[in-house]
Design a protein around this motif. Structure first.
Motif, PDB file in Angstrom:
ATOM      1  N   ARG A 186       5.291  -0.799   7.863  1.00 54.97           N
ATOM      2  CA  ARG A 186       5.952   0.460   7.232  1.00 54.97           C
ATOM      3  C   ARG A 186       7.221   0.260   6.719  1.00 54.97           C
ATOM      4  O   ARG A 186       8.191  -0.066   7.697  1.00 54.97           O
ATOM      5  N   TYR A 187       7.750   0.347   5.375  1.00 52.69           N
ATOM      6  CA  TYR A 187       9.010  -0.065   5.088  1.00 52.69           C
ATOM      7  C   TYR A 187       9.706   0.997   4.352  1.00 52.69           C
ATOM      8  O   TYR A 187      10.978   0.988   4.290  1.00 52.69           O
ATOM      9  N   GLN A 233      -4.862   6.703  -1.578  1.00 53.42           N
ATOM     10  CA  GLN A 233      -4.355   5.379  -1.070  1.00 53.42           C
ATOM     11  C   GLN A 233      -4.457   4.559  -2.187  1.00 53.42           C
ATOM     12  O   GLN A 233      -5.525   4.365  -2.973  1.00 53.42           O
ATOM     13  N   ARG A 243       9.717   5.159   2.582  1.00 53.88           N
ATOM     14  CA  ARG A 243       8.902   6.798   2.410  1.00 53.88           C
ATOM     15  C   ARG A 243       9.760   7.226   1.087  1.00 53.88           C
ATOM     16  O   ARG A 243      10.863   7.159   0.735  1.00 53.88           O
ATOM     17  N   ASP A 289       0.751  -4.001   6.236  1.00 50.36           N
ATOM     18  CA  ASP A 289       0.698  -3.174   7.499  1.00 50.36           C
ATOM     19  C   ASP A 289       2.052  -2.868   8.213  1.00 50.36           C
ATOM     20  O   ASP A 289       2.221  -2.295   9.059  1.00 50.36           O
ATOM     21  N   LYS A 311       0.950  -1.141  -0.026  1.00 52.61           N
ATOM     22  CA  LYS A 311      -0.047  -0.002  -0.075  1.00 52.61           C
ATOM     23  C   LYS A 311       0.994   1.226   0.056  1.00 52.61           C
ATOM     24  O   LYS A 311       2.017   1.323   0.558  1.00 52.61           O
ATOM     25  N   TYR A 312       0.450   2.278  -0.800  1.00 49.85           N
ATOM     26  CA  TYR A 312       1.063   3.549  -0.809  1.00 49.85           C
ATOM     27  C   TYR A 312       0.219   4.672  -0.372  1.00 49.85           C
ATOM     28  O   TYR A 312      -0.976   4.697  -0.633  1.00 49.85           O
ATOM     29  N   TYR A 313       0.294   5.579   0.669  1.00 53.62           N
ATOM     30  CA  TYR A 313      -0.435   6.542   1.325  1.00 53.62           C
ATOM     31  C   TYR A 313       0.620   7.844   0.764  1.00 53.62           C
ATOM     32  O   TYR A 313       1.433   7.967   1.010  1.00 53.62           O
ATOM     33  N   GLY A 327       4.349  -3.920  13.365  1.00 54.71           N
ATOM     34  CA  GLY A 327       4.154  -4.877  12.270  1.00 54.71           C
ATOM     35  C   GLY A 327       3.522  -5.940  12.968  1.00 54.71           C
ATOM     36  O   GLY A 327       2.878  -6.959  11.975  1.00 54.71           O
ATOM     37  N   ILE A 360       4.324   7.232   1.914  1.00 51.99           N
ATOM     38  CA  ILE A 360       4.526   6.180   3.079  1.00 51.99           C
ATOM     39  C   ILE A 360       4.034   5.015   2.279  1.00 51.99           C
ATOM     40  O   ILE A 360       3.125   4.915   1.975  1.00 51.99           O
ATOM     41  N   ALA A 361       5.107   3.990   2.360  1.00 52.14           N
ATOM     42  CA  ALA A 361       4.932   2.620   1.839  1.00 52.14           C
ATOM     43  C   ALA A 361       4.798   1.337   2.921  1.00 52.14           C
ATOM     44  O   ALA A 361       5.582   1.547   3.884  1.00 52.14           O
ATOM     45  N   TYR A 362       3.893   0.458   2.847  1.00 55.82           N
ATOM     46  CA  TYR A 362       3.536  -0.390   3.433  1.00 55.82           C
ATOM     47  C   TYR A 362       3.551  -1.801   3.032  1.00 55.82           C
ATOM     48  O   TYR A 362       2.893  -1.924   1.820  1.00 55.82           O
TER      49      TYR A 362
END
Length: 345
Positions: free
Chosen positions: A50-51, A113, A53, A48, A24-26, A251, A43-45
């Protein structure tokens, strides 16, 4: 403006089923520069976690997990991808401002999103939705490959975005690059988390409708888990409330399963947890608060009695010692008076 930035994150994607994984990208875009905040940020996940930015200040894609640093050599490709998406988002933001006659004196927040989901059978789903100041505007329709307006105000935006072929570019990007990154990063993120064993906390609550038992399971990874209440070691109690597996900041995941029960003499209740990190299902027996309370009251009562006896015994001994000293003093005084009288006589 902070409230606007958090509002859009209440918008959710469809549920991800067992064996599926999500990237996912926010994305956040401000209409104008704002002190202390980058005008554009991502911000990339993965599942869930977060890995990574990226933001318009550094213009550099950054990994946030140490195990992913092995991919630093392809950071240039990540930067180009992020900068391409940034250009697209700026164009969308400018169209929103101009078509709605918005003034640039006020800072508006446009957020997106976006996600790709890789299912266990190899099929791929992609999702995207956009919002302005926390109000949803458009969503991506994967069947027609176009953006669909959610509100009447977003009709012009959807038409313009589709005319620019953003939907097709997005679909290609998410079905290919997104899933490639997901497949590439997932093993390293899993090794970062390892398999974390679930922890359990049981509690109960009383209401007009009766007694509820709560089984909170937390700190576990991977996501999939089975939690259920069992009566008398054999009968499953079905919950009337839908239990959701929620992410933790580190996580890991958590879930709470609650059931309504009618207390019966001699009945036992236990929470059963089945997770891949466990060799065997974990069974935690619920001990009623009544038993615990009775034990507490008994201990308090015994303590009070012991204290009272100790105090009474001390007082008794003190009185006895005082009486003994008084009698000795009285006897000594009588002897002195007798001796004095004998001398006088």
């Amino acid at each position: 403006m902070a409230c606007y930035i958090s509002l859009v994150f209440l918008l959710g994607f469809p549920a991800v089923y067992s064996g599926s994984h999500t990237l996912k990208y926010y994305i956040t875009m401000l209409s104008t520069a704002y002190p202390g905040l980058p005008q554009y940020s991502v911000i990339a996940y993965v599942d869930d976690v977060r890995y990574g930015r990226y933001n318009s200040d550094t213009r550099h894609a950054e990994f946030l997990i140490q195990s992913l640093m092995v991919f630093s050599e392809h950071s240039e490709g990540l930067n180009k991808q992020a900068q391409l998406i940034e250009t697209m988002q700026k164009a969308i933001m400018n169209f929103i401002m101009d078509s709605s006659n918005m003034t640039y004196d006020i800072n508006y927040v446009f957020q997106i999103q976006a996600a790709c989901v890789l299912h266990e059978d190899g099929t791929v789903d992609v999702y995207e939705e956009g919002a302005l100041d926390g109000k949803q505007l458009v969503v991506f329709d994967k069947e027609t490959v176009e953006f669909v307006p959610v509100t009447r105000e977003a009709v012009l935006l959807a038409q313009w975005v589709n005319k620019q072929a953003f939907a097709k570019k997005y679909k290609i990007l998410m079905e290919n690059r997104c899933t490639q990154h997901l497949t590439l990063y997932l093993p390293y993120i899993k090794s970062y988390l390892d398999e974390k064993v679930p922890r359990v906390k049981l509690s109960s609550s009383e209401s007009e409708s009766g007694t509820k038992l709560h089984c909170r399971v937390y700190g576990f990874y991977p996501r999939d888990v089975e939690v259920k209440w069992i009566k008398n070691g054999r009968d499953e109690i079905h919950s009337e409330e839908a239990a959701q597996i929620l992410p933790n900041p580190d996580g890991t995941y958590q879930i709470r399963v609650s059931v309504g029960v009618t207390p019966e003499g001699g009945a036992t209740y236990s929470c059963h947890i089945d997770h891949s990190s466990l060799e065997n299902p974990l069974v935690v027996l619920f001990e009623t608060e009544t038993k615990n309370s009775n034990i507490t009251y008994i201990l308090i009562a015994v303590g009070v009695i012991v204290l009272f006896l100790a105090f009474g015994l001390g007082f008794f001994i003190q009185r006895k010692m005082k009486g003994f000293k008084d009698s000795q003093q009285s006897a000594s005084t009588n002897e002195q008076e007798t001796a004095l009288q004998e001398n006088i006589l």
